[in-house]
Write a protein that holds these residues in place. Structure first.
Motif, PDB file in Angstrom:
ATOM      1  N   VAL A  88       0.853  -1.188   0.000  1.00  0.00           N
ATOM      2  CA  VAL A  88       0.000   0.000   0.000  1.00  0.00           C
ATOM      3  C   VAL A  88       0.888   1.237   0.000  1.00  0.00           C
ATOM      4  CG1 VAL A  88      -1.718   1.324   1.278  1.00  0.00           C
ATOM      5  CG2 VAL A  88      -1.835  -1.169   1.265  1.00  0.00           C
ATOM      6  N   SER A  89       0.691   2.144  -0.945  1.00  0.00           N
ATOM      7  CA  SER A  89       1.479   3.372  -1.010  1.00  0.00           C
ATOM      8  C   SER A  89       0.573   4.569  -0.749  1.00  0.00           C
ATOM      9  CB  SER A  89       2.139   3.506  -2.389  1.00  0.00           C
ATOM     10  OG  SER A  89       2.931   4.676  -2.447  1.00  0.00           O
ATOM     11  N   GLU A  90       0.745   5.145   0.427  1.00  0.00           N
ATOM     12  CA  GLU A  90      -0.048   6.306   0.840  1.00  0.00           C
ATOM     13  C   GLU A  90       0.860   7.241   1.649  1.00  0.00           C
ATOM     14  OE1 GLU A  90      -3.004   7.098   0.037  1.00  0.00           O
ATOM     15  OE2 GLU A  90      -3.987   5.245  -0.619  1.00  0.00           O
ATOM     16  N   PRO A  91       0.443   8.500   1.839  1.00  0.00           N
ATOM     17  CA  PRO A  91       1.219   9.403   2.688  1.00  0.00           C
ATOM     18  C   PRO A  91       1.314   8.872   4.115  1.00  0.00           C
ATOM     19  CG  PRO A  91      -0.363  10.638   1.367  1.00  0.00           C
ATOM     20  CD  PRO A  91      -0.704   9.188   1.203  1.00  0.00           C
ATOM     21  N   THR A  92       2.313   9.334   4.843  1.00  0.00           N
ATOM     22  CA  THR A  92       2.560   8.851   6.210  1.00  0.00           C
ATOM     23  C   THR A  92       1.328   8.970   7.093  1.00  0.00           C
ATOM     24  OG1 THR A  92       4.955   9.178   6.231  1.00  0.00           O
ATOM     25  CG2 THR A  92       3.808   9.399   8.332  1.00  0.00           C
ATOM     26  N   ARG A  93       0.636  10.104   7.045  1.00  0.00           N
ATOM     27  CA  ARG A  93      -0.530  10.291   7.920  1.00  0.00           C
ATOM     28  C   ARG A  93      -1.597   9.229   7.652  1.00  0.00           C
ATOM     29  NH1 ARG A  93       0.590  15.864   6.874  1.00  0.00           N
ATOM     30  NH2 ARG A  93       1.217  16.958   8.770  1.00  0.00           N
ATOM     31  N   VAL A  94      -1.829   8.937   6.391  1.00  0.00           N
ATOM     32  CA  VAL A  94      -2.826   7.928   6.032  1.00  0.00           C
ATOM     33  C   VAL A  94      -2.378   6.551   6.503  1.00  0.00           C
ATOM     34  CG1 VAL A  94      -4.020   6.803   4.117  1.00  0.00           C
ATOM     35  CG2 VAL A  94      -3.605   9.268   4.043  1.00  0.00           C
ATOM     36  N   THR A 142       7.412   4.865   7.562  1.00  0.00           N
ATOM     37  CA  THR A 142       6.973   6.250   7.450  1.00  0.00           C
ATOM     38  C   THR A 142       8.149   7.210   7.436  1.00  0.00           C
ATOM     39  OG1 THR A 142       6.823   6.602   9.851  1.00  0.00           O
ATOM     40  CG2 THR A 142       4.887   5.664   8.750  1.00  0.00           C
ATOM     41  N   THR A 143       7.870   8.442   7.082  1.00  0.00           N
ATOM     42  CA  THR A 143       8.847   9.527   7.185  1.00  0.00           C
ATOM     43  C   THR A 143       8.283  10.528   8.183  1.00  0.00           C
ATOM     44  OG1 THR A 143       7.787  10.600   5.271  1.00  0.00           O
ATOM     45  CG2 THR A 143       9.737   9.246   4.851  1.00  0.00           C
ATOM     46  N   GLU A 144       8.977  10.702   9.313  1.00  0.00           N
ATOM     47  CA  GLU A 144       8.480  11.555  10.385  1.00  0.00           C
ATOM     48  C   GLU A 144       9.630  12.265  11.090  1.00  0.00           C
ATOM     49  OE1 GLU A 144       5.147   9.710  12.748  1.00  0.00           O
ATOM     50  OE2 GLU A 144       5.961   7.877  11.859  1.00  0.00           O
ATOM     51  N   ALA A 145       9.309  13.396  11.719  1.00  0.00           N
ATOM     52  CA  ALA A 145      10.312  14.103  12.506  1.00  0.00           C
ATOM     53  C   ALA A 145      10.696  13.291  13.731  1.00  0.00           C
ATOM     54  CB  ALA A 145       9.793  15.477  12.922  1.00  0.00           C
ATOM     55  N   GLU A 146       9.723  12.636  14.347  1.00  0.00           N
ATOM     56  CA  GLU A 146       9.955  11.783  15.519  1.00  0.00           C
ATOM     57  C   GLU A 146       9.033  10.567  15.432  1.00  0.00           C
ATOM     58  OE1 GLU A 146      12.231  12.070  17.786  1.00  0.00           O
ATOM     59  OE2 GLU A 146      12.961  14.062  17.216  1.00  0.00           O
ATOM     60  N   PRO A 147       9.480   9.389  15.860  1.00  0.00           N
ATOM     61  CA  PRO A 147       8.625   8.199  15.821  1.00  0.00           C
ATOM     62  C   PRO A 147       7.422   8.356  16.744  1.00  0.00           C
ATOM     63  CG  PRO A 147      10.931   7.599  16.148  1.00  0.00           C
ATOM     64  CD  PRO A 147      10.831   9.079  16.344  1.00  0.00           C
ATOM     65  N   GLY A 148       6.290   7.811  16.321  1.00  0.00           N
ATOM     66  CA  GLY A 148       5.122   7.768  17.168  1.00  0.00           C
ATOM     67  C   GLY A 148       5.177   6.558  18.080  1.00  0.00           C
ATOM     68  N   PRO A 149       4.144   6.333  18.900  1.00  0.00           N
ATOM     69  CA  PRO A 149       4.115   5.180  19.805  1.00  0.00           C
ATOM     70  C   PRO A 149       4.313   3.865  19.050  1.00  0.00           C
ATOM     71  CG  PRO A 149       2.341   6.707  20.316  1.00  0.00           C
ATOM     72  CD  PRO A 149       2.940   7.178  19.035  1.00  0.00           C
ATOM     73  N   GLY A 150       5.297   3.089  19.481  1.00  0.00           N
ATOM     74  CA  GLY A 150       5.560   1.802  18.850  1.00  0.00           C
ATOM     75  C   GLY A 150       6.440   1.872  17.630  1.00  0.00           C
ATOM     76  N   GLY A 151       6.798   3.069  17.206  1.00  0.00           N
ATOM     77  CA  GLY A 151       7.644   3.220  16.023  1.00  0.00           C
ATOM     78  C   GLY A 151       9.119   3.093  16.351  1.00  0.00           C
ATOM     79  N   GLU A 152       9.883   2.561  15.421  1.00  0.00           N
ATOM     80  CA  GLU A 152      11.329   2.397  15.580  1.00  0.00           C
ATOM     81  C   GLU A 152      12.051   3.172  14.478  1.00  0.00           C
ATOM     82  OE1 GLU A 152      14.771  -1.089  15.306  1.00  0.00           O
ATOM     83  OE2 GLU A 152      12.657  -1.639  15.468  1.00  0.00           O
ATOM     84  N   PRO A 182      15.829  23.000   5.289  1.00  0.00           N
ATOM     85  CA  PRO A 182      14.484  22.430   5.437  1.00  0.00           C
ATOM     86  C   PRO A 182      14.358  21.419   6.576  1.00  0.00           C
ATOM     87  CG  PRO A 182      15.607  21.421   3.588  1.00  0.00           C
ATOM     88  CD  PRO A 182      16.510  22.515   4.084  1.00  0.00           C
ATOM     89  N   GLY A 183      15.486  21.032   7.191  1.00  0.00           N
ATOM     90  CA  GLY A 183      15.426  20.130   8.341  1.00  0.00           C
ATOM     91  C   GLY A 183      15.796  18.695   8.010  1.00  0.00           C
ATOM     92  N   LYS A 184      15.338  17.779   8.831  1.00  0.00           N
ATOM     93  CA  LYS A 184      15.646  16.358   8.670  1.00  0.00           C
ATOM     94  C   LYS A 184      14.379  15.533   8.829  1.00  0.00           C
ATOM     95  CE  LYS A 184      20.194  17.004  10.839  1.00  0.00           C
ATOM     96  NZ  LYS A 184      21.069  16.631  11.983  1.00  0.00           N
ATOM     97  N   SER A 185      14.474  14.278   8.452  1.00  0.00           N
ATOM     98  CA  SER A 185      13.362  13.352   8.628  1.00  0.00           C
ATOM     99  C   SER A 185      13.900  11.993   9.045  1.00  0.00           C
ATOM    100  CB  SER A 185      12.561  13.198   7.331  1.00  0.00           C
ATOM    101  OG  SER A 185      11.515  12.253   7.505  1.00  0.00           O
ATOM    102  N   GLN A 186      13.107  11.273   9.817  1.00  0.00           N
ATOM    103  CA  GLN A 186      13.472   9.919  10.206  1.00  0.00           C
ATOM    104  C   GLN A 186      12.654   8.914   9.408  1.00  0.00           C
ATOM    105  OE1 GLN A 186      13.984   9.102  14.437  1.00  0.00           O
ATOM    106  NE2 GLN A 186      13.743  11.279  14.889  1.00  0.00           N
ATOM    107  N   ILE A 187      13.298   7.811   9.038  1.00  0.00           N
ATOM    108  CA  ILE A 187      12.588   6.687   8.444  1.00  0.00           C
ATOM    109  C   ILE A 187      12.183   5.795   9.610  1.00  0.00           C
ATOM    110  CG2 ILE A 187      12.684   4.772   6.826  1.00  0.00           C
ATOM    111  CD1 ILE A 187      13.042   7.483   5.517  1.00  0.00           C
TER     112      ILE A 187
END
Length: 293
Positions: free
Chosen positions: A127-133, A148-158, A252-257
């Motif tokens: 499934v290919s969708e934006p991170t929020r979806v 996902t691509t996020e500034a910081e991992p959410g709960p359970g994210g590594e 523009p900053g950084k992103s985490q995978i």
């Protein structure tokens, strides 16, 4: 009398070489740093050779280590193939993996090939969708794993790696020279709010040229030299290139995978988990180490 190489130690050696350090390798192998170091020490003692160059900030491989590395990769591949063929259950079913479109290449195709080879009776649904979806789908249990691509991992994210964002524009384009700076972002883009805030903090004038729900529209506007966009370093759409440093645009900053798994105890999901982590972490180990220094 013939001697045998320790396969566990060889696996640690290869992982350290790929990851560029004992600490990161220990995380990949789910071992303590001291356990990995001890395995490496025993391997070097058994061969009577120094395999790793520890004199620099990042561990390198000695000439003897390079020679062993070639053998070790083939030995481990044969070992894993034999175990998979002789001990694996005939897993059947479907597993759903979600990935944003901009980080599918070049790593996910290799993961899909490996998964299909190891679990030929399992169907993998991409499934290919934006991170929020994807986060919403994962929370509803609609995906077994998401990247996902996020500034910081959410709960359970590594977090697998941290990568810089870069400004991109059309090949040979001049949109980056305009003021206010014409920018284009998808309304679902996870980078959008952070990048625009950085520009506002730098008191850099900008103008949103297109606001679309689809990444295709953004790519079209940028490739047409009507606007610029921020993406993960190395992930550039066709006909777009990084904007030259002379533009002096705000960072523009950084992103985490980030990787999320529903169940690491499930053998199929656990295997997919290892494949994904190894694919991203081994490839970006050098870049990630530099960014964290």
């Amino acid at each position: 009398m013939a001697r045998n190489l320790d396969m566990t130690a060889l696996r640690s050696f290869v992982t350290v070489a790929d990851a560029g350090g004992v600490t990161k390798a220990a995380g990949v192998l789910h071992l303590t740093q001291s356990a990995v170091s001890m395995q490496l020490k025993r391997l070097e003692e058994s061969l009577g050779a120094s395999l790793l160059d520890r004199s620099a900030r990042q561990i390198g491989v000695t000439p003897e280590g390079e020679q062993l590395l070639s053998y070790a990769r083939r030995m481990l591949a044969l070992n894993d193939e034999a175990l998979q063929r002789l001990t694996a259950d005939d897993f059947e079913g479907e597993i759903t993996l979600g990935v944003p479109h901009d980080i599918i290449d070049p790593y996910i195709p290799a993961v899909l090939r490996r998964f299909a080879s190891d679990f030929p009776r399992m169907k993998i649904h991409l499934v290919s969708e934006p991170t929020r979806v994807l986060r919403e789908m994962f929370d509803r249990g609609e995906c077994d794993a998401i990247i996902t691509t996020e500034a910081e991992p959410g709960p359970g994210g590594e977090s697998l790696v941290t990568l810089p964002l870069v400004w991109v524009g059309s090949q040979g384009g001049n949109a980056w020279k305009q003021r206010p700076l014409p920018v284009a972002f998808c309304s679902n883009c996870i980078f959008r709010a952070g990048v625009l805030k950085r520009m506002d903090d730098a008191k850099f004038e900008w103008e949103m040229i297109v606001d679309s729900h689809t990444d295709t529209a953004i790519q079209a506007v940028v490739s047409a030299d009507l606007a610029v966009h921020a993406v993960i370093k190395g992930v550039y759409a066709r006909q777009t290139v990084p904007i030259p440093a002379e533009a002096n645009l705000p960072d523009p900053g950084k992103s985490q995978i980030v990787l999320y798994m529903q169940s690491k105890s499930d053998p199929v999901q656990a295997a997919l988990y290892d494949m994904i982590r190894h694919s991203y972490m081994s490839e970006w180990a050098v870049e990630d180490t530099r960014l964290r220094a």
